[in-house]
Design a protein around this motif. Structure first.
Motif, mmCIF file in Angstrom:
data_model
loop_
_atom_site.group_PDB
_atom_site.id
_atom_site.type_symbol
_atom_site.label_atom_id
_atom_site.label_comp_id
_atom_site.label_asym_id
_atom_site.label_seq_id
_atom_site.Cartn_x
_atom_site.Cartn_y
_atom_site.Cartn_z
ATOM 1 N N PHE A 120 6.384 8.651 -8.079
ATOM 2 C CA PHE A 120 7.067 8.268 -6.727
ATOM 3 C C PHE A 120 5.800 7.683 -6.107
ATOM 4 O O PHE A 120 5.631 6.487 -5.542
ATOM 5 C CB PHE A 120 7.478 9.380 -6.201
ATOM 6 N N ALA A 121 4.724 8.295 -5.942
ATOM 7 C CA ALA A 121 3.561 7.932 -5.175
ATOM 8 C C ALA A 121 2.826 6.842 -5.461
ATOM 9 O O ALA A 121 2.316 5.923 -4.838
ATOM 10 C CB ALA A 121 2.338 9.184 -5.333
ATOM 11 N N GLU A 122 3.093 6.352 -7.017
ATOM 12 C CA GLU A 122 2.583 5.274 -7.490
ATOM 13 C C GLU A 122 3.045 4.087 -7.066
ATOM 14 O O GLU A 122 2.544 2.977 -6.674
ATOM 15 C CB GLU A 122 2.483 5.513 -9.161
ATOM 16 N N VAL A 123 4.577 3.998 -7.043
ATOM 17 C CA VAL A 123 5.181 2.991 -6.659
ATOM 18 C C VAL A 123 5.086 2.568 -5.005
ATOM 19 O O VAL A 123 4.716 1.552 -4.478
ATOM 20 C CB VAL A 123 6.664 3.112 -6.690
ATOM 21 N N PHE A 124 5.055 3.921 -4.177
ATOM 22 C CA PHE A 124 4.525 3.691 -2.656
ATOM 23 C C PHE A 124 3.252 2.845 -2.585
ATOM 24 O O PHE A 124 3.200 2.080 -1.771
ATOM 25 C CB PHE A 124 4.536 5.320 -2.288
ATOM 26 N N VAL A 125 2.314 3.488 -3.546
ATOM 27 C CA VAL A 125 0.825 2.902 -3.071
ATOM 28 C C VAL A 125 1.105 1.708 -3.414
ATOM 29 O O VAL A 125 0.549 0.657 -2.908
ATOM 30 C CB VAL A 125 -0.088 3.945 -3.736
ATOM 31 N N VAL A 127 3.471 -0.649 -3.509
ATOM 32 C CA VAL A 127 3.937 -1.546 -2.795
ATOM 33 C C VAL A 127 3.173 -1.769 -1.297
ATOM 34 O O VAL A 127 3.096 -2.877 -0.781
ATOM 35 C CB VAL A 127 5.318 -0.964 -2.139
ATOM 36 N N TRP A 128 2.673 -0.632 -0.670
ATOM 37 C CA TRP A 128 2.139 -0.599 0.571
ATOM 38 C C TRP A 128 0.842 -1.333 0.433
ATOM 39 O O TRP A 128 0.340 -2.245 1.260
ATOM 40 C CB TRP A 128 1.874 0.603 1.151
ATOM 41 N N PHE A 129 -0.005 -1.078 -0.570
ATOM 42 C CA PHE A 129 -1.400 -1.692 -0.509
ATOM 43 C C PHE A 129 -1.349 -3.018 -1.123
ATOM 44 O O PHE A 129 -2.174 -4.011 -0.983
ATOM 45 C CB PHE A 129 -2.441 -0.948 -1.622
ATOM 46 N N GLY A 130 -0.235 -3.390 -1.853
ATOM 47 C CA GLY A 130 -0.185 -4.932 -2.260
ATOM 48 C C GLY A 130 0.173 -5.686 -1.054
ATOM 49 O O GLY A 130 -0.191 -6.754 -0.855
ATOM 50 N N ALA A 131 1.277 -5.122 -0.121
ATOM 51 C CA ALA A 131 1.400 -5.800 0.969
ATOM 52 C C ALA A 131 0.506 -6.054 1.874
ATOM 53 O O ALA A 131 0.139 -6.989 2.383
ATOM 54 C CB ALA A 131 2.483 -5.013 1.658
ATOM 55 N N VAL A 132 -0.549 -4.890 1.804
ATOM 56 C CA VAL A 132 -1.661 -5.018 2.769
ATOM 57 C C VAL A 132 -2.738 -6.226 2.394
ATOM 58 O O VAL A 132 -3.354 -6.961 2.991
ATOM 59 C CB VAL A 132 -2.466 -3.652 2.928
ATOM 60 N N THR A 133 -2.752 -5.881 1.052
ATOM 61 C CA THR A 133 -3.837 -6.968 0.263
ATOM 62 C C THR A 133 -3.346 -8.485 0.378
ATOM 63 O O THR A 133 -3.975 -9.418 0.886
ATOM 64 C CB THR A 133 -4.023 -6.763 -1.058
ATOM 65 N N ILE A 134 -1.880 -8.761 0.460
ATOM 66 C CA ILE A 134 -1.324 -10.126 0.675
ATOM 67 C C ILE A 134 -1.627 -10.425 2.081
ATOM 68 O O ILE A 134 -1.959 -11.705 2.440
ATOM 69 C CB ILE A 134 0.204 -10.033 0.171
ATOM 70 N N THR A 135 -1.418 -9.653 3.052
ATOM 71 C CA THR A 135 -1.526 -9.854 4.364
ATOM 72 C C THR A 135 -2.985 -10.239 4.603
ATOM 73 O O THR A 135 -3.305 -11.080 5.363
ATOM 74 C CB THR A 135 -1.069 -8.678 5.130
ATOM 75 N N LEU A 136 -3.737 -9.457 4.308
ATOM 76 C CA LEU A 136 -5.391 -9.837 4.444
ATOM 77 C C LEU A 136 -5.587 -11.242 3.888
ATOM 78 O O LEU A 136 -6.336 -11.965 4.535
ATOM 79 C CB LEU A 136 -6.232 -8.667 3.784
ATOM 80 N N ASN A 137 -5.305 -11.435 2.811
ATOM 81 C CA ASN A 137 -5.467 -12.768 2.273
ATOM 82 C C ASN A 137 -4.900 -13.935 2.936
ATOM 83 O O ASN A 137 -5.607 -14.877 3.185
ATOM 84 C CB ASN A 137 -4.890 -12.744 0.613
#
Lengths: 236, 347
Positions: A120-125, A127-137
């Protein structure tokens, strides 16, 4: 108001000639009594606004938020060039979608030999860290979208993939097999394309036109990873 | 300041005719011009002035406190208007103070504008740099140019992570003490950042002209070859094909990096050390990525897996497909498989 009360019939004689005295001759007619409040009731209006959302029932609060989330879901499912998602962003929808996806994707037991799926935690992490990285990019590439707006759009566009996950789980109930796999592959590919089209429709306007490809590529990778997790999920 | 205006006027009149022009300006303007006469008068006594200023401020504070106290008294007496105003002002001030602190902390720590110049690229530039990373250039007498950007390398590392995940899933790799995603991200980012730092350190020892950013960019673009090779060979599982690609594509991207480093280093020993290390690490990494996450040959592991497997986290399975099954126990090349066999033999 004071001038009208003091000298109803004769404006201008009670006081020495002020700068804009000529205006009073043409502004108010003498027959019509002028009445009403001159003070603007800001205070009472603020108090009224505060209590309106505080005193309402929990049911109406939840329904209002759910309706907003549902409206945004509709916008994702039928992507047009609109900025509803951007204007009033919220993170309820992404949270609901992420939790649903993670619950459906998780392994049954932590100690299983065959790697059925992520925790569960893996999917959560992811999704959210992927979204944060894309936003920063996208911000670093010169986009003029705010941090939370981008998170909101990326989170809401996971909706097609969550639907794909539901369909895959239902299809897997029928038992494994090559036809099963082809159906799941087709569904996941269609939903993956839908997610990318939806997120591009919302995010494309915020980037400078010659760099759209640079901003869309990480979105492609992000949804590819999530689609891959959905496609290779096998229940125990 | 009004009390000092009168003697200042006297001083002004006493000034010589050369100050006449200034006099006109000061007297005519008022608010837009700094009041020179007052400053003249207080020369040398600025401490007194500041003292005066502080005293006035303190008096004002005391007045404000008294007024606030009066307001509170009024509150006790039941004058509701004052109470609402006071609480709202206090809340407003607290909100402003909190907002100011938060925005200051945010602008200090979340200032991503430091990285902005490294992401200033166009798609055409990225494309041309990707293609150039496979073409070694033979110019060694003059330092070759390295583009100092981070977008391309970062995207290549993420692409490698995605390809690795694909490879791990198709080979059914079991990660015992970790997660698939964590392993992939850790491997790729660890290689990119770790080897870049190590080579930068060696470059510092060997007196090579390269900065950390350039090293990161160079190694990042060198991963393009790795991405191509792994993408093809995770889907087509032929060993000969893999070795061919390893030498050809991996070799080309390594030669490009080596040529750039040679052009920036002086002295044969230093060149050998630096470039030898980089070439070895780069080629061995590709070898490792392929064999560690290779497609499983079903059934072999079922006979090998026992209750006491030695404490390794992954169980790589690389069995050359051409050997007949009978000769497998004795001709296994994989060291870890040997360890498993040894463990099983000892039971």
């Amino acid at each position: 108001m004071a001038e009208a009360e003091e000298s109803p019939g004769d404006p201008g004689t009670a006081s020495p000639r002020p700068l804009f005295a000529g205006l009073s001759d043409i502004s108010i007619s003498q027959d019509i009594p002028v009445e009403g409040e001159i003070t603007i009731p800001i205070r009472s209006r603020i108090r009224e606004f505060d209590s309106s959302t505080l005193n309402e029932s929990v049911h109406s609060t939840i329904m209002r938020d759910l309706k907003a989330v549902g409206k945004k879901f509709m916008h994702v499912l039928y992507p047009r060039k609109s900025n509803t998602l951007l204007r009033d962003w919220d993170l309820w929808g992404p949270l609901i979608l992420c939790v649903t996806l993670a619950l459906m994707l998780q392994r049954d037991s932590a100690d299983s030999e065959k790697d059925g799926g992520p925790q569960f935690a893996e999917v959560f992490v992811i999704v959210w860290f992927g979204a944060v990285t894309i936003t920063l990019n996208s911000k670093l590439l010169g986009g003029n979208i705010s941090f939370f707006q981008s998170l909101c759009v990326l989170g809401y566009c996971i909706l097609p993939l969550t639907v794909a996950m539901l369909i895959c789980r239902l299809v897997l109930l029928a038992g494994p097999g090559p036809i099963n796999f082809m159906v799941r592959l087709f569904v996941v590919i269609v939903m993956f394309a839908w997610s990318i089209v939806a997120s591009t429709a919302f995010l494309a306007d915020s980037q400078p036109p010659n760099r759209r490809a640079l901003a869309v590529y990480p979105v492609f990778l992000f949804y590819f990873v999530i689609s891959w997790m959905i496609l290779t999920f096998t229940p125990q | 300041m009004a009390t000092t205006a009168a003697p200042a006027g006297g001083a002004q009149n006493g000034a010589g005719p050369e100050w006449g022009g200034f006099e006109e300006n000061i007297q005519g303007g008022g608010s837009a011009v700094i009041d020179m006469e007052n400053m003249d008068d207080t020369s040398g006594s600025s401490f007194e002035d500041m003292g005066e200023l502080h005293q006035r401020l303190r008096e004002e504070e005391v007045d404000a406190d008294a007024a606030a106290a009066e307001e509170e008294d009024g509150e006790f007496l039941g004058m509701k208007g004052f109470k609402g105003q006071l609480s709202r002002q206090v809340a407003d001030q607290m909100w402003q103070a909190g907002k100011r602190q938060a925005s200051r902390a945010f602008s200090l720590y979340a200032n991503i504008d430091i990285l902005r110049p490294y992401f200033d690229v166009e798609p055409a530039q990225v494309r041309s740099r990707l293609l150039e990373s496979m073409i070694p250039i033979k110019m060694v007498n003059f330092p070759q140019k390295i583009a100092g950007e981070l977008y391309g390398p970062l995207m290549l590392v993420f692409t490698l992570v995605a390809i690795l995940l694909h490879g791990m899933k198709t080979s059914d790799t079991i990660i015992r003490e970790g997660t698939l995603m964590g392993t992939a991200i850790g491997t790729c980012f660890g290689y990119w950042l770790g080897v870049s730092s190590f080579i930068y350190f060696l470059a510092y020892l060997c007196n090579a002209q390269i900065t950390m950013l350039q090293m990161l960019a160079l190694l990042g673009y060198g991963l393009f070859g790795h991405c191509i090779v792994l993408f093809i060979t995770y889907n087509i599982h032929l060993h000969a094909l893999f070795y061919l690609f390893w030498l050809l594509v991996g070799g080309l991207s390594t030669m490009r990096m080596v040529a750039v480093l040679v052009s920036r280093t002086v002295g044969p020993t230093q060149r050998l050390l630096l470039c030898g290390t980089l070439a070895a690490l780069h080629m061995l990494f590709l070898l490792y990525l392929h064999f560690a996450y290779h497609k499983v040959v079903e059934g072999i592991l079922d006979t090998l897996e026992g209750p006491n497997i030695p404490p390794i986290q992954r169980v790589p399975r690389d069995i050359p497909a051409m050997l007949p099954a009978a000769r497998l126990p004795t001709t296994m090349l994989n060291a870890t498989a040997k360890a498993i066999a040894v463990t099983l033999q000892s039971h």
